[in-house]
Design a protein around this motif. Structure first.
Motif, PDB file in Angstrom:
ATOM      1  N   ILE A 131      -6.823  -7.697 -11.185  1.00 37.28           N
ATOM      2  CA  ILE A 131      -6.952  -7.390  -9.773  1.00 37.28           C
ATOM      3  C   ILE A 131      -5.589  -7.027  -9.195  1.00 37.28           C
ATOM      4  O   ILE A 131      -5.443  -6.058  -8.460  1.00 37.28           O
ATOM      5  N   ASP A 132      -4.568  -7.812  -9.529  1.00 38.13           N
ATOM      6  CA  ASP A 132      -3.229  -7.536  -9.041  1.00 38.13           C
ATOM      7  C   ASP A 132      -2.743  -6.165  -9.504  1.00 38.13           C
ATOM      8  O   ASP A 132      -2.166  -5.400  -8.741  1.00 38.13           O
ATOM      9  N   ARG A 133      -2.970  -5.873 -10.780  1.00 33.69           N
ATOM     10  CA  ARG A 133      -2.531  -4.599 -11.342  1.00 33.69           C
ATOM     11  C   ARG A 133      -3.264  -3.440 -10.665  1.00 33.69           C
ATOM     12  O   ARG A 133      -2.657  -2.429 -10.318  1.00 33.69           O
ATOM     13  N   ASN A 134      -4.578  -3.596 -10.469  1.00 33.80           N
ATOM     14  CA  ASN A 134      -5.351  -2.543  -9.808  1.00 33.80           C
ATOM     15  C   ASN A 134      -4.867  -2.316  -8.382  1.00 33.80           C
ATOM     16  O   ASN A 134      -4.759  -1.186  -7.924  1.00 33.80           O
ATOM     17  N   ALA A 135      -4.598  -3.398  -7.664  1.00 35.46           N
ATOM     18  CA  ALA A 135      -4.104  -3.275  -6.294  1.00 35.46           C
ATOM     19  C   ALA A 135      -2.743  -2.585  -6.263  1.00 35.46           C
ATOM     20  O   ALA A 135      -2.484  -1.719  -5.427  1.00 35.46           O
ATOM     21  N   GLU A 136      -1.873  -2.966  -7.190  1.00 33.98           N
ATOM     22  CA  GLU A 136      -0.544  -2.359  -7.261  1.00 33.98           C
ATOM     23  C   GLU A 136      -0.654  -0.869  -7.590  1.00 33.98           C
ATOM     24  O   GLU A 136       0.016  -0.038  -6.982  1.00 33.98           O
TER      25      GLU A 136
ATOM     26  N   THR B 285      -0.418   4.806  -6.059  1.00 33.74           N
ATOM     27  CA  THR B 285      -1.098   6.098  -5.986  1.00 33.74           C
ATOM     28  C   THR B 285      -1.099   6.609  -4.556  1.00 33.74           C
ATOM     29  O   THR B 285      -0.847   7.798  -4.307  1.00 33.74           O
ATOM     30  N   GLU B 286      -1.374   5.736  -3.613  1.00 33.75           N
ATOM     31  CA  GLU B 286      -1.374   6.116  -2.205  1.00 33.75           C
ATOM     32  C   GLU B 286       0.009   6.606  -1.772  1.00 33.75           C
ATOM     33  O   GLU B 286       0.132   7.623  -1.090  1.00 33.75           O
ATOM     34  N   LEU B 287       1.052   5.902  -2.187  1.00 36.44           N
ATOM     35  CA  LEU B 287       2.420   6.303  -1.862  1.00 36.44           C
ATOM     36  C   LEU B 287       2.739   7.666  -2.480  1.00 36.44           C
ATOM     37  O   LEU B 287       3.307   8.541  -1.818  1.00 36.44           O
ATOM     38  N   LEU B 288       2.349   7.854  -3.734  1.00 39.19           N
ATOM     39  CA  LEU B 288       2.599   9.121  -4.419  1.00 39.19           C
ATOM     40  C   LEU B 288       1.909  10.271  -3.687  1.00 39.19           C
ATOM     41  O   LEU B 288       2.522  11.308  -3.422  1.00 39.19           O
ATOM     42  N   LEU B 289       0.651  10.097  -3.336  1.00 36.36           N
ATOM     43  CA  LEU B 289      -0.084  11.160  -2.637  1.00 36.36           C
ATOM     44  C   LEU B 289       0.522  11.438  -1.264  1.00 36.36           C
ATOM     45  O   LEU B 289       0.588  12.589  -0.827  1.00 36.36           O
TER      46      LEU B 289
ATOM     47  N   LEU C 118      12.163  11.955  -2.938  1.00 34.70           N
ATOM     48  CA  LEU C 118      11.381  11.245  -1.919  1.00 34.70           C
ATOM     49  C   LEU C 118      10.939   9.869  -2.420  1.00 34.70           C
ATOM     50  O   LEU C 118      10.971   8.887  -1.673  1.00 34.70           O
ATOM     51  N   LEU C 119      10.537   9.803  -3.679  1.00 35.58           N
ATOM     52  CA  LEU C 119      10.091   8.527  -4.242  1.00 35.58           C
ATOM     53  C   LEU C 119      11.264   7.566  -4.410  1.00 35.58           C
ATOM     54  O   LEU C 119      11.111   6.355  -4.194  1.00 35.58           O
ATOM     55  N   GLU C 120      12.425   8.088  -4.784  1.00 33.68           N
ATOM     56  CA  GLU C 120      13.605   7.225  -4.890  1.00 33.68           C
ATOM     57  C   GLU C 120      14.007   6.673  -3.532  1.00 33.68           C
ATOM     58  O   GLU C 120      14.374   5.506  -3.397  1.00 33.68           O
TER      59      GLU C 120
END
Length: 186
Positions: free
Chosen positions: A112-117, A122-126, A178-180
């Protein structure tokens, strides 16, 4: 019929232009809808989604701002199908009591933790991809999410494949930056 011919027809005779748009892109929108709605949707639901997508395209279409029809139509169709899928799964959702034997506890907290992370990442990347702007965000998504090559992407957005490759390389560098920056903020 080409996108420019359809656009010109929509300027001169909206009804004929809308018909040409429908005839040209029906199979494309239908394929997107079927891929996303496969499972929870009936044939009628899929057809309704296709019609809703075209209605939305016609309503939101601005001749002066849309340069390539296919990516615009594909995005609208994808969003309509995702929205309908959410609606259908929510309606069909079965509520199970905690006391029921069918209720299962999660196998592992770690999963669950891994899926949430992963979801947050993914949301941040998009979000950062959207910040790149058009056409760079479209190029990145088509290349890395849909595994299309530069020639295919170039045809979709009306650019030469060499330009697509160059913009992709620059967009990846900018995305990395941007990600950095996002990592430094946290």
């Amino acid at each position: 019929m080409t996108d420019s011919e359809i656009t010109e027809l929509m300027k001169n005779s909206p009804q004929q232009g809308h018909r040409a748009l429908f005839d040209e892109y029906y199979s494309y929108v239908y394929a997107i809808s079927v891929n996303i709605l496969r499972g929870p949707a009936s044939q009628e639901d899929i057809e309704e989604c296709v019609i809703d997508a075209f209605a939305s395209v016609i309503k939101k279409f601005d001749i002066s701002s849309v340069t390539a029809l296919k990516p615009f139509i594909g995005t609208v169709a994808k969003n309509k199908a995702i929205s309908m899928r959410r609606s259908l799964t929510a309606k069909a959702g079965i509520i199970i009591s905690i006391d029921s034997e069918e209720f299962r506890e999660p196998a592992s907290d770690e999963c669950i933790d891994r899926n949430a992370e992963n979801s947050v990442m993914t949301e941040l990347l998009l979000q950062r991809i959207k910040e790149l702007g058009e056409p760079d965000s479209t190029i990145i998504i088509q290349k890395y999410f849909y595994e299309r090559n530069a020639k295919e992407i170039g045809r979709m957005i009306g650019m030469k494949h060499a330009t697509v490759r160059m913009r992709c390389a620059r967009a990846v560098k900018k995305l990395r930056s941007l990600l950095e920056d996002s990592d430094k903020e946290e």
